[in-house]
Design a protein around this motif. Structure first.
Motif, mmCIF file in Angstrom:
data_model
loop_
_atom_site.group_PDB
_atom_site.id
_atom_site.type_symbol
_atom_site.label_atom_id
_atom_site.label_comp_id
_atom_site.label_asym_id
_atom_site.label_seq_id
_atom_site.Cartn_x
_atom_site.Cartn_y
_atom_site.Cartn_z
ATOM 1 N N ALA A 128 47.755 36.782 45.465
ATOM 2 C CA ALA A 128 46.945 36.024 44.506
ATOM 3 C C ALA A 128 45.662 36.774 44.167
ATOM 4 O O ALA A 128 45.268 37.720 44.862
ATOM 5 N N SER A 129 45.012 36.336 43.116
ATOM 6 C CA SER A 129 43.670 36.827 42.811
ATOM 7 C C SER A 129 42.699 36.238 43.836
ATOM 8 O O SER A 129 43.021 35.260 44.517
ATOM 9 N N PRO A 130 41.515 36.826 43.996
ATOM 10 C CA PRO A 130 40.570 36.325 45.000
ATOM 11 C C PRO A 130 40.195 34.860 44.782
ATOM 12 O O PRO A 130 40.004 34.406 43.652
ATOM 13 N N HIS A 131 40.104 34.118 45.894
ATOM 14 C CA HIS A 131 39.740 32.699 45.884
ATOM 15 C C HIS A 131 38.650 32.435 46.916
ATOM 16 O O HIS A 131 38.485 33.190 47.872
ATOM 17 N N ALA B 215 39.760 37.399 54.340
ATOM 18 C CA ALA B 215 38.572 37.826 53.611
ATOM 19 C C ALA B 215 38.736 39.264 53.146
ATOM 20 O O ALA B 215 39.347 40.103 53.816
ATOM 21 N N LEU B 216 38.189 39.547 51.978
ATOM 22 C CA LEU B 216 38.263 40.894 51.423
ATOM 23 C C LEU B 216 37.634 41.902 52.374
ATOM 24 O O LEU B 216 36.547 41.684 52.919
ATOM 25 N N LEU B 217 38.334 43.013 52.553
ATOM 26 C CA LEU B 217 37.881 44.098 53.411
ATOM 27 C C LEU B 217 37.782 45.372 52.578
ATOM 28 O O LEU B 217 38.205 45.394 51.416
ATOM 29 N N LYS B 218 37.250 46.419 53.168
ATOM 30 C CA LYS B 218 37.222 47.704 52.479
ATOM 31 C C LYS B 218 38.636 48.109 52.106
ATOM 32 O O LYS B 218 39.600 47.780 52.800
ATOM 33 N N SER B 219 38.770 48.849 51.000
ATOM 34 C CA SER B 219 40.067 49.080 50.358
ATOM 35 C C SER B 219 41.167 49.496 51.314
ATOM 36 O O SER B 219 42.250 48.900 51.330
ATOM 37 N N ARG C 11 32.881 43.756 44.431
ATOM 38 C CA ARG C 11 32.883 44.365 43.100
ATOM 39 C C ARG C 11 34.231 45.024 42.816
ATOM 40 O O ARG C 11 34.711 45.849 43.583
ATOM 41 N N GLY C 12 34.829 44.649 41.720
ATOM 42 C CA GLY C 12 36.082 45.266 41.303
ATOM 43 C C GLY C 12 37.313 44.780 42.038
ATOM 44 O O GLY C 12 38.393 45.360 41.875
ATOM 45 N N ALA C 13 37.184 43.709 42.842
ATOM 46 C CA ALA C 13 38.342 43.242 43.609
ATOM 47 C C ALA C 13 39.493 42.821 42.698
ATOM 48 O O ALA C 13 40.655 43.160 42.951
ATOM 49 N N SER C 14 39.172 42.099 41.632
ATOM 50 C CA SER C 14 40.234 41.624 40.735
ATOM 51 C C SER C 14 40.972 42.775 40.067
ATOM 52 O O SER C 14 42.180 42.677 39.786
#
Length: 250
Positions: A150-153, A85-89, A121-124
């Motif tokens: 990969a790009s976010p899924h 899962a996406l986390l802080k940068s 926001r802005g992940a891609s």
């Protein structure tokens, strides 16, 4: 053995030479200050590695003359995908770096229920930066193949991928030894799924179970998401990859 190690994409190679991409050329010229005649190595990210000689250093380019092929090193026999899962940068970039060092084949950022909106926001737009971090980690650790990023899924997309799915959760799940025994002989491909700081939602847990993912816990303590991701990769490489563990040692 050659000194400095460089990356160049496949399209930059000819039969006899290769031109380094702009960022690599700048690093070679301005930071490492390579000289014509210096022996280095270069890899294409697809499994080819060459000894090379610096043939040209100019403001326009750094060109290498290709020498003999070198042995491919650093690659695990296990096709290991990390869906995290996406986390802080800073945390997500750290996971990328360490996952590459640990031999992960592919990293898929996941957009899950409890990922913070500010992280989504802005992940891609950060994808190229993530890939650059991956390339640098590949150079540092001596691997020959670039880790695909990969790009976010969404979770549902990843659960349909080939391979045995390991769904790491703080809720209902078996322990590690039971999970390994359930899978049996070494699978050719494995997908590790690690949730966000807020954990998986109940619907995501149910979705994983519906896709026959192996749901398991990572010990008795609550781990940060980035810690869980790297621990999961290490365990999977120990069980099915190239982290050799001799259980007969005392």
């Amino acid at each position: 053995m050659p000194g400095h190690r460089f990356y160049a994409p496949l399209e930059n190679f000819t039969a006899e030479s290769v031109c380094l991409p702009d960022d690599e050329a700048h690093h070679a010229r301005q930071v490492l200050r390579v000289q014509v005649g210096e022996t280095v190595s270069v890899f294409d990210g697809c499994g080819r590695v060459f000894q090379a000689t610096v043939a040209e250093v100019s403001k326009r380019r750094v060109r290498l003359t290709l020498g003999p092929a070198l042995p491919v090193t650093g690659e695990s026999p296990l096709a290991l995908t990390l869906g995290v899962a996406l986390l802080k940068s800073d945390k997500f970039e750290w996971v990328i770096q360490k996952a590459v060092e640990l031999g992960v084949t592919c990293i898929i950022p996941l957009t899950t229920r409890h990922v913070e909106p500010s992280v989504l926001r802005g992940a891609s737009e950060r994808l190229e930066r993530w890939r650059r971090i991956g390339r640098e980690a590949t150079k540092q650790c001596g691997r020959s193949h670039l880790t695909a990023i990969a790009s976010p899924h969404g979770l549902a997309d990843v659960l349909t991928m080939p391979g045995v799915k390991f769904f790491f959760t703080e809720r209902q799940g078996v322990d590690w030894s039971m999970a390994v025994n359930r899978v049996g002989p070494c699978p050719a491909a494995v997908v590790a799924l690690v949730g966000p700081e807020g954990g998986w939602s109940e619907s995501e847990q149910a979705l994983a179970e519906a896709h026959n993912a192996v749901c398991l816990k990572l010990g008795p303590r609550i781990l940060r998401a980035e810690t869980a991701a790297i621990l999961a990769v290490g365990l999977l490489q120990s069980a099915f990859g190239d982290f050799v563990v001799n259980h007969h040692d005392t």
